[in-house]
Motif scaffolding. Structure first.
Motif: not given
Ligand code: UDP
Ligand code: MG
Length: 337
Positions: A94, A96, A98, A200
């Motif tokens: 991802d 973000d 994470q 996040r």
């Protein structure tokens, strides 16, 4: 030298994208014995994500991007990335932050040991609400009960896939994708590694409870027809009960005569049956809807722009892409307007 492609789906990630890229390239600089490139898939973002990707790809020749013509959802964006990635291995993560990029070297080392699918397993879901965790638990339990392959628990999309797995996933062209299940479905040698999900870094998640509910229904219906069988079973059980009850009522009436009572029983039975019927119809509808969607055989995503070039789907070679002109030649819309 091994070629590794990192596929990153991005949807409205303007706040984190540069931060993500900086952190990722720090990690990649340490990697000596393989060539790593990044492939970002802009999933029809409405913010400056695409603009940032254009800039990154001109700054760094190892950054590539595809931009989809609208928001197709993460599952489709991931497939767009997998379709375009030509590496000995592909890492999905991802944008973000994470999924910590620091774990990439470890993933690669397990791949080198001979695993085809190095999946990252989240060790705790503490950052989530109790309700969300309960629902996740229930979902996994139900899915496991009704499907034949073992579904991996708490394993998401953060993983390294050997080219064999990527090729296998490309073969699966269903429109309503439940990628988590597809990873299991394709098989191959899997290795689970634990990791902590980071909060996040910026921006906000696009998932809400409704989207999660949809994903759960997607997961169940795309992997098993057990709910259909359950309705048959339910129908059978209810019919048997009804027949037994009919006899009781008949015998009662014959032996003792029936002073017209029984409004409550009548109501209960009617409402219960109505409920069961509606539920069964709904389940049937879910599957019928899926058949309908798949039968149209639409492409799963459309690429609008690839590495600074416009993409045209020509009829004779679709869904293969043909690149027609560079984006710069055409007037640029200001994405943030
Ligand atoms: N994403 C995407 N298309 C969408 C929604 C999300 O490509 O329609 C991407 C998003 O940019 C991010 C990843 O999928 O890189 C995970 O999304 P998010 O962080 O919103 O989900 P969560 O981490 O809460 O599961
Ligand atoms: Mg996220």
């Amino acid at each position: 030298m091994d070629k590794i492609v990192i596929v990153v789906p991005c949807y409205n990630e303007q706040e984190v994208l540069r931060q993500f890229y900086a952190k990722l390239s720090n990690v990649l600089r340490e990697l000596q014995d393989c060539s790593v490139s990044c492939l970002f898939v802009d999933d029809g973002s409405s913010d400056a994500t695409l603009q940032i990707l254009r800039e990154l790809s001109t700054e760094d020749s190892n950054v590539h991007y595809r931009s989809l013509s609208r928001n197709f959802g993460k599952e489709s964006a991931m497939l767009a990335g997998l379709d375009a990635a030509d590496g000995d291995a592909v890492i999905l993560m991802d944008a973000d932050l994470q999924h910590p990029p620091e774990l990439i070297p470890e993933m690669i080392s397990w791949w080198r040991k001979g695993y085809d699918d190095v999946c990252m397993k989240r060790t705790d879901r503490r950052d989530e609400t109790i309700f969300k965790r309960m629902m996740a638990n229930l979902f996994y339990r139900v899915l496991q009960m009704v499907s034949r392959c073992t579904i991996q628990r708490n394993v998401g999309d953060f993983r390294l896939l050997d080219r064999r797995c990527v090729a296998a996933l490309r073969l699966v062209r269903e429109n309503q994708r439940f990628t988590k299940g597809l990873f299991t479905w394709i098989g191959f040698r899997k290795k689970e590694l634990p990791f902590h999900v980071q909060p996040r870094a910026a921006g906000k998640t696009t998932w809400n409870y409704f989207a999660l509910y949809n994903l759960a229904v997607e997961g169940l219906t795309s992997f098993t027809t057990a709910p259909l069988r359950l309705t048959t079973f339910l129908g059978l059980a209810v019919s048997l009960l009804a027949i037994s009850y009919m006899f009781i009522v008949l015998i009662n009436a014959l032996l003792y005569g029936d002073p017209v009572a029984g409004y409550p029983t009548l109501m209960t039975v009617m409402l219960f049956l109505g409920g069961v019927q509606l539920l069964s119809l709904g389940i049937l509808g879910e599957y019928l809807g899926r058949v309908f969607m798949e039968s149209k055989q639409r492409p799963i995503y459309l690429v609008a722009e690839a590495d600074g070039k416009d993409v045209l789907y020509a009829p004779e070679d679709s869904p293969e892409r043909r690149i027609v002109r560079s984006v710069e030649k055409r007037g640029q819309l200001d994405e943030t307007e």
